[in-house]
Design a protein around this motif. Structure first.
Motif, PDB file in Angstrom:
ATOM      1  N   SER A  29       0.546  -1.323  -0.188  1.00 23.62           N
ATOM      2  CA  SER A  29      -0.126  -0.251  -0.469  1.00 23.62           C
ATOM      3  C   SER A  29       0.792   1.491   0.069  1.00 23.62           C
ATOM      4  O   SER A  29       0.596   2.263  -0.705  1.00 23.62           O
ATOM      5  N   GLU A 138     -10.820  14.052   4.545  1.00 22.67           N
ATOM      6  CA  GLU A 138     -11.425  12.447   4.203  1.00 22.67           C
ATOM      7  C   GLU A 138     -10.601  11.711   3.736  1.00 22.67           C
ATOM      8  O   GLU A 138      -9.874  11.459   3.600  1.00 22.67           O
ATOM      9  N   GLY A 139     -11.594  10.621   4.334  1.00 20.29           N
ATOM     10  CA  GLY A 139     -10.352   9.517   4.723  1.00 20.29           C
ATOM     11  C   GLY A 139      -9.539   9.005   5.638  1.00 20.29           C
ATOM     12  O   GLY A 139      -9.200   8.114   5.453  1.00 20.29           O
ATOM     13  N   TRP A 140      -9.462  10.085   6.152  1.00 17.76           N
ATOM     14  CA  TRP A 140      -8.686   9.945   7.811  1.00 17.76           C
ATOM     15  C   TRP A 140      -9.468   9.508   8.753  1.00 17.76           C
ATOM     16  O   TRP A 140     -10.855   9.527   8.697  1.00 17.76           O
ATOM     17  N   THR A 158     -16.900  13.382  12.645  1.00 14.14           N
ATOM     18  CA  THR A 158     -15.736  12.433  11.679  1.00 14.14           C
ATOM     19  C   THR A 158     -17.065  10.638  11.712  1.00 14.14           C
ATOM     20  O   THR A 158     -17.501  10.532  11.772  1.00 14.14           O
ATOM     21  N   ASP A 161     -14.661   5.530   8.608  1.00 17.52           N
ATOM     22  CA  ASP A 161     -14.376   4.807   6.799  1.00 17.52           C
ATOM     23  C   ASP A 161     -12.929   5.599   6.191  1.00 17.52           C
ATOM     24  O   ASP A 161     -12.341   6.667   6.096  1.00 17.52           O
ATOM     25  N   ARG A 162     -11.829   4.753   7.018  1.00 17.72           N
ATOM     26  CA  ARG A 162      -9.823   4.989   6.961  1.00 17.72           C
ATOM     27  C   ARG A 162      -9.462   3.872   5.387  1.00 17.72           C
ATOM     28  O   ARG A 162      -9.674   3.107   5.602  1.00 17.72           O
ATOM     29  N   LEU A 163      -9.029   4.858   4.832  1.00 15.59           N
ATOM     30  CA  LEU A 163      -8.662   4.496   3.456  1.00 15.59           C
ATOM     31  C   LEU A 163      -6.984   3.948   3.845  1.00 15.59           C
ATOM     32  O   LEU A 163      -6.398   4.559   5.232  1.00 15.59           O
ATOM     33  N   SER A 164      -6.772   3.096   3.349  1.00 12.09           N
ATOM     34  CA  SER A 164      -5.086   2.432   3.402  1.00 12.09           C
ATOM     35  C   SER A 164      -3.909   3.386   3.288  1.00 12.09           C
ATOM     36  O   SER A 164      -3.956   4.425   2.605  1.00 12.09           O
ATOM     37  N   THR A 166      -3.456   5.742   5.375  1.00  9.16           N
ATOM     38  CA  THR A 166      -3.378   6.945   5.963  1.00  9.16           C
ATOM     39  C   THR A 166      -3.319   7.065   7.700  1.00  9.16           C
ATOM     40  O   THR A 166      -3.493   5.996   7.919  1.00  9.16           O
ATOM     41  N   HIS A 184     -14.262  16.365   9.452  1.00  7.28           N
ATOM     42  CA  HIS A 184     -13.937  16.496   7.614  1.00  7.28           C
ATOM     43  C   HIS A 184     -13.944  18.129   7.907  1.00  7.28           C
ATOM     44  O   HIS A 184     -14.917  19.353   8.319  1.00  7.28           O
TER      45      HIS A 184
END
Length: 198
Positions: A29, A138-140, A158, A161-164, A166, A184
């Motif tokens: 990743s 967004e994503g954190w 918040t 939904d955490r993105l890989s 982050t 956010h």
């Protein structure tokens, strides 16, 4: 006659653990985030990593990647709102530990323009009289169970939904009289971010 002892297995033949697979997934990743492999190749390698049974299955997946660089946690950062307020906005280096005291005028921490590659950042926030506001992209994602809401409360706006790749913002401290907000970007902030990327 004595029975012959079995030959020791080579490392490549040994079975891998869940932690071994996860370490390779994390490195892949990171490599994708660095632009070393594209998303199609990332998907292929991730599937192979998750289905790997031995070290021989895992080793080729990262053999052409440089070793992961140890991330510098940086010097702890302390912000005090005092009578004039304090903020960190724009592009700034994020350390692994931040302490924010709202004081009489408040503190704002805005992570939306930072390039933070740390897996986790601890933010110790004390709302005091004017409060602390934390803005994450967004994503954190945020972990707020260690936070004492105090009189002012904790407003966590918040999404989980955490993105890989982050950071996780681990929020501790106390809301105090004015409280702490973590969220956010709002509509205005999102428009500014889109304009800045043009």
């Amino acid at each position: 006659m004595t029975a012959e002892s079995p030959e020791p297995l080579h490392r490549g033949e040994l079975r891998v653990s869940h932690a071994d697979r996860e370490a390779v997934v994390e490195r892949l990743s990171e490599a994708a985030a660095e632009g070393r492999i594209d998303l199609t190749e990332l998907d292929t390698r991730l599937e192979q990593a998750l289905n790997a049974r031995t070290y021989a299955d895992l080793a080729p997946l990262t053999a052409d990647l440089p070793p992961a660089v140890a991330l510098d946690p940086g010097q702890p950062l302390t912000l005090k709102g005092g009578f004039h307020g304090a903020e960190r906005v724009g592009r700034w280096r994020v350390p692994s530990k931040i302490t924010a005291y709202g004081g009489m005028a408040g503190v704002k921490l805005d992570f939306t323009r930072t390039d933070c590659r740390l897996p986790e950042v601890e933010v110790e926030a004390h709302g005091q009289m004017a409060g602390v506001t934390i803005v994450i992209p967004e994503g954190w994602a945020a972990e707020t169970t260690g936070m004492d809401p105090g009189l002012g409360g904790l407003r966590d706006k918040t999404t989980p939904d955490r993105l890989s790749g982050t950071p996780l913002i681990r929020l501790v401290g106390t809301g105090g009289p004015a409280g702490v907000v973590i969220r956010h970007p709002n509509g205005l902030e999102r428009r500014r971010l889109r304009r800045d990327k043009r």
